[in-house]
Design an enzyme around this catalytic site. Structure first.
Site, short mmCIF file in Angstrom:
data_model
loop_
_atom_site.label_atom_id
_atom_site.label_comp_id
_atom_site.label_asym_id
_atom_site.label_seq_id
_atom_site.Cartn_x
_atom_site.Cartn_y
_atom_site.Cartn_z
CG HIS A 139 13.02 -4.84 -13.64
ND1 HIS A 139 13.85 -5.50 -14.50
CD2 HIS A 139 12.16 -5.77 -13.17
CE1 HIS A 139 13.49 -6.78 -14.54
NE2 HIS A 139 12.48 -6.96 -13.74
CG HIS A 194 -0.15 0.08 2.52
ND1 HIS A 194 0.23 1.26 3.10
CD2 HIS A 194 0.34 -0.90 3.30
CE1 HIS A 194 0.90 1.01 4.20
NE2 HIS A 194 1.00 -0.30 4.34
#
Ligand SMILES: CC(C)(COP(=O)(O)OP(=O)(O)OC[C@H]1O[C@@H](n2cnc3c(N)ncnc32)[C@H](O)[C@@H]1OP(=O)(O)O)[C@@H](O)C(=O)NCCC(=O)NCCS
Length: 220
Positions: free
Chosen positions: A146, A137
């Protein structure tokens, strides 16, 4: 049906191709890679060097593109070279990825199988959340990052542009990872990481290469 050209033909491109094929409503129309020297049309697919983008657009003006190359710098270079509008890039979300309704995903991003992008997370443009990557979150992941397979970013982590988080690495909450840094596979990051550094190990320490001017372990 949406049509897409995939840029890059390495291992990551194979995985992205499969994630696209599983969606049913997107048709792969070809591959661009600088291993080709000229544009060919074979078995209803285009194959050509990256510079043939404009020629393809003459035939297929509504076609989309996805840069399926794992290297962050290369992906950014190609996006700059292609000079397309944001709307000309596809985003790819594997049907088995779990994306919160409140998360946002940028253009050209790729989210692979079993990845989780949780509540209020923001994923930047052309970023990859690889297989089983966990983005918890309130994370903010900027463009061209990446997050490798099985890496875990806990709550409210900030990943700046171009960062590569290696396979299986973990980052504790509220950490900032500076732009174009690399976190080694298996590392556990418990401190902020400055831009342009490489950090490895448990807990993660900055790796200083011979000849670097950086002071050893300059973790904030
Ligand atoms: C961190 C990393 C980028 C370093 O690569 P590199 O610059 O080529 O570094 P080297 O292999 O020359 O290793 C340099 C030193 O770091 C150590 N090291 C390298 N990677 C390490 C890691 N992940 N964890 C702990 N130590 C590591 C090496 O043992 C070596 O130590 P030494 O100087 O004491 O001998 C690379 O090892 C890595 O972990 N990459 C992530 C790969 C990945 O997850 N890819 C996912 C693709 S989908």
């Amino acid at each position: 049906m949406t049509k897409v050209i995939i840029v890059g033909q390495g291992g990551h491109s194979k995985v992205v191709s499969e994630a696209i094929a599983l969606q049913g409503n997107i048709r792969i129309k070809g591959y661009l890679d600088d291993n080709y020297h000229e544009l060919k049309y074979e078995k209803e697919l285009y194959f050509g060097p990256i510079r043939s983008t404009k020629e393809i657009l003459l035939h297929e003006p509504n076609i989309k593109f996805i840069i399926a190359i794992g290297n962050n710098k290369l992906r950014k270079m190609i996006v700059e070279k292609m000079g397309l509008k944001e709307t000309q890039y596809l985003k790819v979300v594997h049907p088995k990825a779990l994306i919160s309704a409140s998360a946002t995903i940028g253009v050209g991003a790729v989210i692979l199988a079993n990845a989780v992008v949780n509540t209020d997370a923001k994923i930047g443009a052309h970023t990859i959340i690889n297989t089983s990557g966990i983005v918890e979150h309130d994370n903010v992941i900027e463009d061209f990052a990446h997050i490798s397979p099985n890496a875990t970013l806990t709550g409210t982590v900030h990943i700046e542009e171009g960062v590569h988080v290696g396979a299986g690495a973990s980052v504790i909450p509220n950490i900032n990872i500076g732009k174009w840094s690399t976190i080694g596979a298996g590392a556990t990051v418990i401190n902020h990481i400055p831009a342009f550094s490489t950090a490895v190990g448990v807990p993660a320490r900055i790796k200083v290469k011979e000849g670097d001017e950086v002071v050893a372990n300059n973790i904030q």
